[in-house]
Design a protein around this motif. Sequence first.
Motif, mmCIF file in Angstrom:
data_model
loop_
_atom_site.group_PDB
_atom_site.id
_atom_site.type_symbol
_atom_site.label_atom_id
_atom_site.label_comp_id
_atom_site.label_asym_id
_atom_site.label_seq_id
_atom_site.Cartn_x
_atom_site.Cartn_y
_atom_site.Cartn_z
ATOM 1 N N PHE A 14 0.892 -1.165 0.000
ATOM 2 C CA PHE A 14 0.000 0.000 0.000
ATOM 3 C C PHE A 14 0.922 1.205 0.000
ATOM 4 C CE2 PHE A 14 -2.370 -3.317 2.366
ATOM 5 C CZ PHE A 14 -3.417 -3.481 1.474
ATOM 6 N N PHE A 17 4.389 1.023 1.754
ATOM 7 C CA PHE A 17 4.324 0.062 2.861
ATOM 8 C C PHE A 17 4.016 -1.348 2.355
ATOM 9 C CE2 PHE A 17 1.717 -2.165 6.049
ATOM 10 C CZ PHE A 17 2.684 -2.282 7.047
ATOM 11 N N ALA A 19 2.581 -4.650 3.128
ATOM 12 C CA ALA A 19 1.737 -5.328 4.118
ATOM 13 C C ALA A 19 2.010 -6.827 4.110
ATOM 14 C CB ALA A 19 0.271 -5.056 3.824
ATOM 15 N N ASN A 40 -2.041 -7.993 15.465
ATOM 16 C CA ASN A 40 -2.743 -6.950 14.709
ATOM 17 C C ASN A 40 -1.795 -6.375 13.662
ATOM 18 O OD1 ASN A 40 -4.255 -6.055 17.719
ATOM 19 N ND2 ASN A 40 -5.406 -6.708 15.952
ATOM 20 N N GLY A 41 -2.317 -6.238 12.446
ATOM 21 C CA GLY A 41 -1.503 -5.621 11.390
ATOM 22 C C GLY A 41 -0.492 -6.555 10.746
ATOM 23 N N ALA A 42 -0.539 -7.846 11.113
ATOM 24 C CA ALA A 42 0.443 -8.794 10.566
ATOM 25 C C ALA A 42 0.232 -9.058 9.079
ATOM 26 C CB ALA A 42 0.386 -10.106 11.336
ATOM 27 N N GLY A 43 -1.004 -8.855 8.614
ATOM 28 C CA GLY A 43 -1.286 -9.065 7.189
ATOM 29 C C GLY A 43 -2.278 -10.187 6.896
ATOM 30 N N LYS A 44 -2.986 -10.660 7.922
ATOM 31 C CA LYS A 44 -3.916 -11.780 7.737
ATOM 32 C C LYS A 44 -5.029 -11.431 6.758
ATOM 33 C CE LYS A 44 -4.837 -11.759 12.169
ATOM 34 N NZ LYS A 44 -3.961 -10.639 12.604
ATOM 35 N N THR A 45 -5.697 -10.285 7.042
ATOM 36 C CA THR A 45 -6.816 -9.882 6.186
ATOM 37 C C THR A 45 -6.303 -9.551 4.782
ATOM 38 O OG1 THR A 45 -8.001 -9.061 8.114
ATOM 39 C CG2 THR A 45 -8.745 -8.254 5.986
ATOM 40 N N THR A 46 -5.132 -8.918 4.714
ATOM 41 C CA THR A 46 -4.556 -8.590 3.408
ATOM 42 C C THR A 46 -4.307 -9.868 2.602
ATOM 43 O OG1 THR A 46 -3.488 -6.679 4.414
ATOM 44 C CG2 THR A 46 -2.648 -7.378 2.275
ATOM 45 N N GLU A 149 -11.815 -13.735 11.498
ATOM 46 C CA GLU A 149 -12.225 -13.482 12.880
ATOM 47 C C GLU A 149 -13.724 -13.716 13.094
ATOM 48 O OE1 GLU A 149 -10.314 -10.445 14.937
ATOM 49 O OE2 GLU A 149 -8.796 -10.122 13.418
ATOM 50 N N HIS A 180 -7.643 -14.129 16.888
ATOM 51 C CA HIS A 180 -6.690 -13.818 17.945
ATOM 52 C C HIS A 180 -6.925 -14.714 19.152
ATOM 53 C CE1 HIS A 180 -4.977 -10.337 16.025
ATOM 54 N NE2 HIS A 180 -6.193 -9.953 15.693
HETATM 55 N N1 LIG Z 1 -6.281 -0.743 2.198
HETATM 56 C C1 LIG Z 1 -5.175 -0.477 2.907
HETATM 57 N N2 LIG Z 1 -4.480 0.679 2.723
HETATM 58 C C2 LIG Z 1 -3.359 0.935 3.432
HETATM 59 N N3 LIG Z 1 -2.845 0.109 4.367
HETATM 60 C C3 LIG Z 1 -3.495 -1.034 4.589
HETATM 61 C C4 LIG Z 1 -4.695 -1.398 3.881
HETATM 62 N N4 LIG Z 1 -5.115 -2.600 4.328
HETATM 63 C C5 LIG Z 1 -4.225 -2.977 5.270
HETATM 64 N N5 LIG Z 1 -3.257 -2.046 5.419
HETATM 65 C C6 LIG Z 1 -2.110 -2.145 6.355
HETATM 66 O O1 LIG Z 1 -1.491 -3.377 6.135
HETATM 67 C C7 LIG Z 1 -1.110 -3.983 7.372
HETATM 68 C C8 LIG Z 1 -1.768 -5.347 7.480
HETATM 69 O O2 LIG Z 1 -3.146 -5.151 7.710
HETATM 70 P P1 LIG Z 1 -4.167 -6.357 7.867
HETATM 71 O O3 LIG Z 1 -5.509 -5.755 7.983
HETATM 72 O O4 LIG Z 1 -3.948 -7.341 6.784
HETATM 73 O O5 LIG Z 1 -3.687 -6.979 9.241
HETATM 74 P P2 LIG Z 1 -4.372 -8.134 10.086
HETATM 75 O O6 LIG Z 1 -3.312 -9.155 10.353
HETATM 76 O O7 LIG Z 1 -5.609 -8.593 9.439
HETATM 77 O O8 LIG Z 1 -4.654 -7.377 11.452
HETATM 78 P P3 LIG Z 1 -5.908 -7.508 12.485
HETATM 79 O O9 LIG Z 1 -5.527 -8.632 13.405
HETATM 80 O O10 LIG Z 1 -5.890 -6.212 13.200
HETATM 81 O O11 LIG Z 1 -7.145 -7.753 11.712
HETATM 82 C C9 LIG Z 1 -1.506 -3.009 8.447
HETATM 83 O O12 LIG Z 1 -0.380 -2.244 8.803
HETATM 84 C C10 LIG Z 1 -2.570 -2.154 7.798
HETATM 85 O O13 LIG Z 1 -2.569 -0.863 8.332
#
Ligand SMILES: Nc1ncnc2c1ncn2[C@@H]1O[C@H](COP(=O)(O)OP(=O)(O)OP(=O)(O)O)[C@@H](O)[C@H]1O
Length: 301
Positions: A14, A17, A19, A40-46, A149, A180
């Motif tokens: 992004f 950055f 992800a 949190n923020g590890a990248g799971k949802t991404t 989640e 989590h």
């Molecule tokens: N659309 C986006 N634009 C910019 N940054 C993003 C976007 N989506 C995710 N990020 C960043 O990418 C990183 C990974 O986010 P992600 O949502 O994949 O984490 P996660 O492991 O699912 O966290 P959580 O446990 O909080 O759900 C984070 O730093 C987030 O801020």
Amino acid sequence: MNKIIDIENLTVSFGNFEALKNVTCSIEAYPGIIGLIGPNGAGKTTLIHAILGQYKASQGKIKLANQALAYCPDTPEFPAHLTAKEVLQQSCALHEKPENAEQIETTLEKVGLVDYPSKKVGGYSRGMKQRLGIAVALLLDPVLIFLDEPTSALDPIGRIEILQLIMEVAQEKTVVVSSHLLADIENIADRLLVLNHGQLIFQGKLHQFIENSQMDDFAELEIKSEQVKQEVMDILQVNDIEFYPEITGKLMVKSEYTEKLLQVFPDIGGKISVYRATSNSLELAFERAIMGVKNEKINFS
Ligand SMILES: Nc1ncnc2c1ncn2[C@@H]1O[C@H](COP(=O)(O)OP(=O)(O)OP(=O)(O)O)[C@@H](O)[C@H]1O
Ligand SMILES: [Mg+2]
């Protein structure tokens, strides 16, 4: 081996950055549950969104077998004026799938929503919405379902019900569950993907991840107050009982010292609020993998 997802050196950015950084992993389709964990923020949802084609890879590639994948977000939302059945009908139309009344009925039955034929989704509890989200996913008859989640918004009873539903679904399908709640993942999952700061730090069998952390069995001592904690530590030290202080304030004593520990119990028992034997857990293994070894041994010299 039936690989349905094959990811090679995947980087998702992004802006500047990253992800996801250089992630390589594969997912095979056999019934069961894969835990997708990471802070949190590890990248799971991404990762889930990238696999579903919603984010583009800035490097690397994702190869998908020609089989349906489905997804349910953490707090699924639906038009409030529809019933569950109407939501599923609408979903069929959206996916250009012929509407099959019997399949809709069976799916609602499977997720436990068949008893509310005229209830509008607007009046659904979060647990019911989660069930409906899973129903929408199931209707696509996917080989694999991503649940991001699925229990995060639920109360303890709702959580257990959804976990039971996930386990039922996983009798036939591969279910990737991000959470989590590591105790839940430990109870239901057989495989694991672990992300940290966008990097995949483990993929494989869940028990392997726990074994890899090479944790010993411990006796866990919760001390009544900080004040008496020093007294307990002094007694342990004088008696050559090695212990590890935890950030939570507990003292961990390796099981090999259990006998010695019991001998000093008359002296320390009154200062301890909880004594518990702990064995390896996903929680402890995760803490070790993510935060490094915190439980450094106390140095006696
Ligand atoms: N659309 C986006 N634009 C910019 N940054 C993003 C976007 N989506 C995710 N990020 C960043 O990418 C990183 C990974 O986010 P992600 O949502 O994949 O984490 P996660 O492991 O699912 O966290 P959580 O446990 O909080 O759900 C984070 O730093 C987030 O801020
Ligand atoms: Mg997330």
